[in-house]
Design a protein around this motif. Structure first.
Motif, PDB file in Angstrom:
ATOM      1  N   GLU A  78     -10.285   8.579   3.106  1.00  0.00           N
ATOM      2  CA  GLU A  78      -9.113   7.819   2.670  1.00  0.00           C
ATOM      3  C   GLU A  78      -9.091   6.518   3.472  1.00  0.00           C
ATOM      4  OE1 GLU A  78      -7.346   9.098   0.290  1.00  0.00           O
ATOM      5  OE2 GLU A  78      -5.622   7.764   0.139  1.00  0.00           O
ATOM      6  N   VAL A  79      -9.120   5.389   2.771  1.00  0.00           N
ATOM      7  CA  VAL A  79      -9.226   4.092   3.436  1.00  0.00           C
ATOM      8  C   VAL A  79      -7.950   3.297   3.160  1.00  0.00           C
ATOM      9  CG1 VAL A  79     -10.616   2.016   3.737  1.00  0.00           C
ATOM     10  CG2 VAL A  79     -11.721   4.164   3.083  1.00  0.00           C
ATOM     11  N   THR A  80      -7.255   2.932   4.230  1.00  0.00           N
ATOM     12  CA  THR A  80      -6.016   2.166   4.087  1.00  0.00           C
ATOM     13  C   THR A  80      -6.173   0.799   4.734  1.00  0.00           C
ATOM     14  OG1 THR A  80      -5.138   3.189   6.109  1.00  0.00           O
ATOM     15  CG2 THR A  80      -4.566   4.220   4.016  1.00  0.00           C
ATOM     16  N   ASN A  81      -5.261  -0.082   4.391  1.00  0.00           N
ATOM     17  CA  ASN A  81      -5.360  -1.485   4.802  1.00  0.00           C
ATOM     18  C   ASN A  81      -4.018  -1.927   5.378  1.00  0.00           C
ATOM     19  OD1 ASN A  81      -6.252  -4.138   5.036  1.00  0.00           O
ATOM     20  ND2 ASN A  81      -5.628  -4.657   2.963  1.00  0.00           N
ATOM     21  N   PRO A  82      -3.700  -1.525   6.610  1.00  0.00           N
ATOM     22  CA  PRO A  82      -2.373  -1.802   7.169  1.00  0.00           C
ATOM     23  C   PRO A  82      -2.022  -3.285   7.231  1.00  0.00           C
ATOM     24  CG  PRO A  82      -3.568  -0.211   8.519  1.00  0.00           C
ATOM     25  CD  PRO A  82      -4.547  -0.762   7.532  1.00  0.00           C
ATOM     26  N   GLY A  83      -3.011  -4.133   7.486  1.00  0.00           N
ATOM     27  CA  GLY A  83      -2.730  -5.557   7.616  1.00  0.00           C
ATOM     28  C   GLY A  83      -2.700  -6.322   6.305  1.00  0.00           C
ATOM     29  N   SER A  84      -3.057  -5.664   5.207  1.00  0.00           N
ATOM     30  CA  SER A  84      -3.087  -6.285   3.875  1.00  0.00           C
ATOM     31  C   SER A  84      -3.991  -7.508   3.816  1.00  0.00           C
ATOM     32  CB  SER A  84      -1.664  -6.666   3.427  1.00  0.00           C
ATOM     33  OG  SER A  84      -0.842  -5.528   3.376  1.00  0.00           O
ATOM     34  N   GLY A  85      -4.970  -7.561   4.694  1.00  0.00           N
ATOM     35  CA  GLY A  85      -5.860  -8.718   4.694  1.00  0.00           C
ATOM     36  C   GLY A  85      -7.058  -8.566   3.782  1.00  0.00           C
ATOM     37  N   ALA A  86      -7.391  -7.331   3.424  1.00  0.00           N
ATOM     38  CA  ALA A  86      -8.602  -7.107   2.642  1.00  0.00           C
ATOM     39  C   ALA A  86      -8.323  -6.837   1.173  1.00  0.00           C
ATOM     40  CB  ALA A  86      -9.398  -5.929   3.236  1.00  0.00           C
ATOM     41  N   THR A  87      -7.073  -6.595   0.810  1.00  0.00           N
ATOM     42  CA  THR A  87      -6.748  -6.298  -0.580  1.00  0.00           C
ATOM     43  C   THR A  87      -5.290  -6.647  -0.851  1.00  0.00           C
ATOM     44  OG1 THR A  87      -6.630  -4.556  -2.257  1.00  0.00           O
ATOM     45  CG2 THR A  87      -6.136  -3.918  -0.028  1.00  0.00           C
ATOM     46  N   SER A  88      -4.970  -6.844  -2.117  1.00  0.00           N
ATOM     47  CA  SER A  88      -3.590  -7.132  -2.488  1.00  0.00           C
ATOM     48  C   SER A  88      -2.808  -5.861  -2.807  1.00  0.00           C
ATOM     49  CB  SER A  88      -3.553  -8.065  -3.714  1.00  0.00           C
ATOM     50  OG  SER A  88      -4.210  -7.454  -4.815  1.00  0.00           O
ATOM     51  N   MET A  89      -3.448  -4.688  -2.776  1.00  0.00           N
ATOM     52  CA  MET A  89      -2.768  -3.441  -3.095  1.00  0.00           C
ATOM     53  C   MET A  89      -1.740  -3.117  -2.026  1.00  0.00           C
ATOM     54  SD  MET A  89      -4.336   0.324  -4.002  1.00  0.00           S
ATOM     55  CE  MET A  89      -4.464   0.921  -2.321  1.00  0.00           C
ATOM     56  N   ASP A  90      -0.505  -2.807  -2.426  1.00  0.00           N
ATOM     57  CA  ASP A  90       0.561  -2.571  -1.464  1.00  0.00           C
ATOM     58  C   ASP A  90       0.983  -1.107  -1.366  1.00  0.00           C
ATOM     59  OD1 ASP A  90       1.714  -2.339  -3.924  1.00  0.00           O
ATOM     60  OD2 ASP A  90       3.369  -3.730  -3.549  1.00  0.00           O
ATOM     61  N   PHE A  91       0.258  -0.202  -2.013  1.00  0.00           N
ATOM     62  CA  PHE A  91       0.599   1.214  -1.921  1.00  0.00           C
ATOM     63  C   PHE A  91       0.503   1.652  -0.459  1.00  0.00           C
ATOM     64  CE2 PHE A  91      -0.175   5.739  -2.026  1.00  0.00           C
ATOM     65  CZ  PHE A  91       0.664   6.185  -3.026  1.00  0.00           C
ATOM     66  N   PRO A  92       1.494   2.412   0.062  1.00  0.00           N
ATOM     67  CA  PRO A  92       2.614   3.075  -0.615  1.00  0.00           C
ATOM     68  C   PRO A  92       3.921   2.284  -0.603  1.00  0.00           C
ATOM     69  CG  PRO A  92       2.474   3.893   1.613  1.00  0.00           C
ATOM     70  CD  PRO A  92       1.358   2.866   1.461  1.00  0.00           C
ATOM     71  N   LEU A  93       3.888   1.025  -0.168  1.00  0.00           N
ATOM     72  CA  LEU A  93       5.117   0.249  -0.091  1.00  0.00           C
ATOM     73  C   LEU A  93       5.598  -0.145  -1.482  1.00  0.00           C
ATOM     74  CD1 LEU A  93       4.184  -2.044   2.919  1.00  0.00           C
ATOM     75  CD2 LEU A  93       5.360   0.155   2.953  1.00  0.00           C
ATOM     76  N   GLY A  94       6.871  -0.481  -1.587  1.00  0.00           N
ATOM     77  CA  GLY A  94       7.412  -0.928  -2.861  1.00  0.00           C
ATOM     78  C   GLY A  94       8.699  -0.204  -3.208  1.00  0.00           C
ATOM     79  N   ARG A  95       9.643  -0.926  -3.778  1.00  0.00           N
ATOM     80  CA  ARG A  95      10.945  -0.351  -4.097  1.00  0.00           C
ATOM     81  C   ARG A  95      11.134  -0.045  -5.582  1.00  0.00           C
ATOM     82  NH1 ARG A  95      14.750  -0.473  -0.178  1.00  0.00           N
ATOM     83  NH2 ARG A  95      14.230  -1.572   1.740  1.00  0.00           N
ATOM     84  N   ARG A  96      10.191  -0.419  -6.421  1.00  0.00           N
ATOM     85  CA  ARG A  96      10.399  -0.196  -7.847  1.00  0.00           C
ATOM     86  C   ARG A  96      10.353   1.290  -8.170  1.00  0.00           C
ATOM     87  NH1 ARG A  96       5.374   0.081 -10.570  1.00  0.00           N
ATOM     88  NH2 ARG A  96       3.592  -0.252  -9.184  1.00  0.00           N
ATOM     89  N   THR A  97      11.009   1.658  -9.249  1.00  0.00           N
ATOM     90  CA  THR A  97      11.159   3.060  -9.608  1.00  0.00           C
ATOM     91  C   THR A  97       9.815   3.748  -9.818  1.00  0.00           C
ATOM     92  OG1 THR A  97      13.289   2.566 -10.645  1.00  0.00           O
ATOM     93  CG2 THR A  97      12.256   4.648 -11.237  1.00  0.00           C
ATOM     94  N   ALA A  98       8.864   3.051 -10.447  1.00  0.00           N
ATOM     95  CA  ALA A  98       7.559   3.668 -10.705  1.00  0.00           C
ATOM     96  C   ALA A  98       6.854   4.028  -9.401  1.00  0.00           C
ATOM     97  CB  ALA A  98       6.686   2.731 -11.537  1.00  0.00           C
ATOM     98  N   ARG A  99       6.962   3.171  -8.376  1.00  0.00           N
ATOM     99  CA  ARG A  99       6.328   3.484  -7.089  1.00  0.00           C
ATOM    100  C   ARG A  99       7.029   4.658  -6.426  1.00  0.00           C
ATOM    101  NH1 ARG A  99       3.315   0.365  -4.010  1.00  0.00           N
ATOM    102  NH2 ARG A  99       2.233   0.140  -6.006  1.00  0.00           N
ATOM    103  N   GLN A 100       8.351   4.707  -6.506  1.00  0.00           N
ATOM    104  CA  GLN A 100       9.067   5.851  -5.956  1.00  0.00           C
ATOM    105  C   GLN A 100       8.674   7.136  -6.680  1.00  0.00           C
ATOM    106  OE1 GLN A 100      13.225   4.843  -6.141  1.00  0.00           O
ATOM    107  NE2 GLN A 100      13.142   3.612  -4.277  1.00  0.00           N
ATOM    108  N   ALA A 101       8.520   7.052  -7.987  1.00  0.00           N
ATOM    109  CA  ALA A 101       8.099   8.230  -8.751  1.00  0.00           C
ATOM    110  C   ALA A 101       6.694   8.663  -8.343  1.00  0.00           C
ATOM    111  CB  ALA A 101       8.149   7.923 -10.245  1.00  0.00           C
ATOM    112  N   ALA A 102       5.813   7.704  -8.092  1.00  0.00           N
ATOM    113  CA  ALA A 102       4.449   8.030  -7.659  1.00  0.00           C
ATOM    114  C   ALA A 102       4.471   8.759  -6.328  1.00  0.00           C
ATOM    115  CB  ALA A 102       3.620   6.752  -7.560  1.00  0.00           C
ATOM    116  N   LEU A 103       5.285   8.305  -5.399  1.00  0.00           N
ATOM    117  CA  LEU A 103       5.357   8.949  -4.095  1.00  0.00           C
ATOM    118  C   LEU A 103       6.026  10.321  -4.184  1.00  0.00           C
ATOM    119  CD1 LEU A 103       6.254   5.816  -1.957  1.00  0.00           C
ATOM    120  CD2 LEU A 103       4.138   7.121  -1.867  1.00  0.00           C
ATOM    121  N   ALA A 104       7.054  10.432  -5.019  1.00  0.00           N
ATOM    122  CA  ALA A 104       7.680  11.739  -5.221  1.00  0.00           C
ATOM    123  C   ALA A 104       6.680  12.723  -5.828  1.00  0.00           C
ATOM    124  CB  ALA A 104       8.906  11.593  -6.120  1.00  0.00           C
ATOM    125  N   LEU A 105       5.864  12.248  -6.769  1.00  0.00           N
ATOM    126  CA  LEU A 105       4.826  13.087  -7.370  1.00  0.00           C
ATOM    127  C   LEU A 105       3.792  13.484  -6.323  1.00  0.00           C
ATOM    128  CD1 LEU A 105       3.310  14.328  -9.764  1.00  0.00           C
ATOM    129  CD2 LEU A 105       2.383  12.051 -10.272  1.00  0.00           C
TER     130      LEU A 105
END
Length: 221
Positions: A78-105
């Motif tokens: 599992e490879v994560t990018n805490p500094g967000s310097g290598a990718t624009s993907m912001d998972f698991p951050l985000g307040r939109r409902t779909a992201r919350q549903a993804a984390l709940a799932l």
């Protein structure tokens, strides 16, 4: 990663290069850099490069130099990018409902009797429905169209390398990466009486899932 590793001029030469020992090793390293989840056994060699001591150390070094954090299991990276310097993907951050549903799932996937069994769309909808029974105002904008929310949640987990598409339509398969996440779901705080009094009218707030913080990863094993 060096000039000698760049694609060759002809397609045939490129195929030969990818089939070579150096080509396979480079492909494994590039997957660690490019993909949020990597299966170390997905390698044409009898022993995958990431399963060897030298391959593992080299991949971890490359990831570290790029600011990435790799959590390693025998069957999954599992490879994560805490500094967000290598990718624009912001998972698991985000307040939109779909992201919350993804984390709940994601929080529910490891509780299934067979966590890595195929996950049909109907089961995702059932899990989201269970959340809404406890927090009926959460996701109220998706009332009557939970299929859309379920598909959006699944798409988020696919992008994060935690689900892959199964052969059947509207069906996914969880990856071993789901075992590396610990999600805490808690009810959002209601407004204070002071805020209600200052506004001059009764305050109302929708139930929320406070899932905006990053999940916790297990120690590498």
């Amino acid at each position: 990663m060096t000039a000698t590793s760049l694609p060759d001029a002809t397609q045939a030469a490129a195929v030969d290069h990818r089939a070579s020992v150096d080509g396979r090793r480079l492909a494994a390293l590039r997957r660690v850099v490019d993909d949020p989840g990597v299966d170390p056994t997905d390698d044409p060699a009898p022993v995958g490069y990431l399963l060897t001591l030298s391959g593992r150390e080299r991949a971890l070094t490359v990831a570290s130099q790029l600011g990435l954090v790799a959590t390693v299991r025998r069957d999954w990276w599992e490879v994560t990018n805490p500094g967000s310097g290598a990718t624009s993907m912001d998972f698991p951050l985000g307040r939109r409902t779909a992201r919350q549903a993804a984390l709940a799932l994601l929080a529910e996937l490891t509780r299934r009797p067979q966590p890595e069994a195929e996950l049909p769309l109907a089961e995702i909808e059932a899990l989201i429905t269970a959340v809404r029974e406890d927090l009926p105002r959460w996701g109220s904008s998706y009332a009557g169209k939970l299929t859309v929310l379920a598909q959006a949640a699944a798409a988020d987990l696919v992008a994060a390398g935690l689900l892959t598409r199964a052969d059947a339509p509207n069906c996914w398969r969880p990856t071993p990466g789901i075992h590396l996440w610990r999600i805490q779901v808690r009810r959002g705080e209601p407004p204070t009486r002071t805020a209600e009094r200052d506004s001059g009218s009764p305050a109302w707030v929708a139930d929320t899932l406070d899932l905006t913080g990053p999940g916790e990863l297990e120690e590498p094993s």
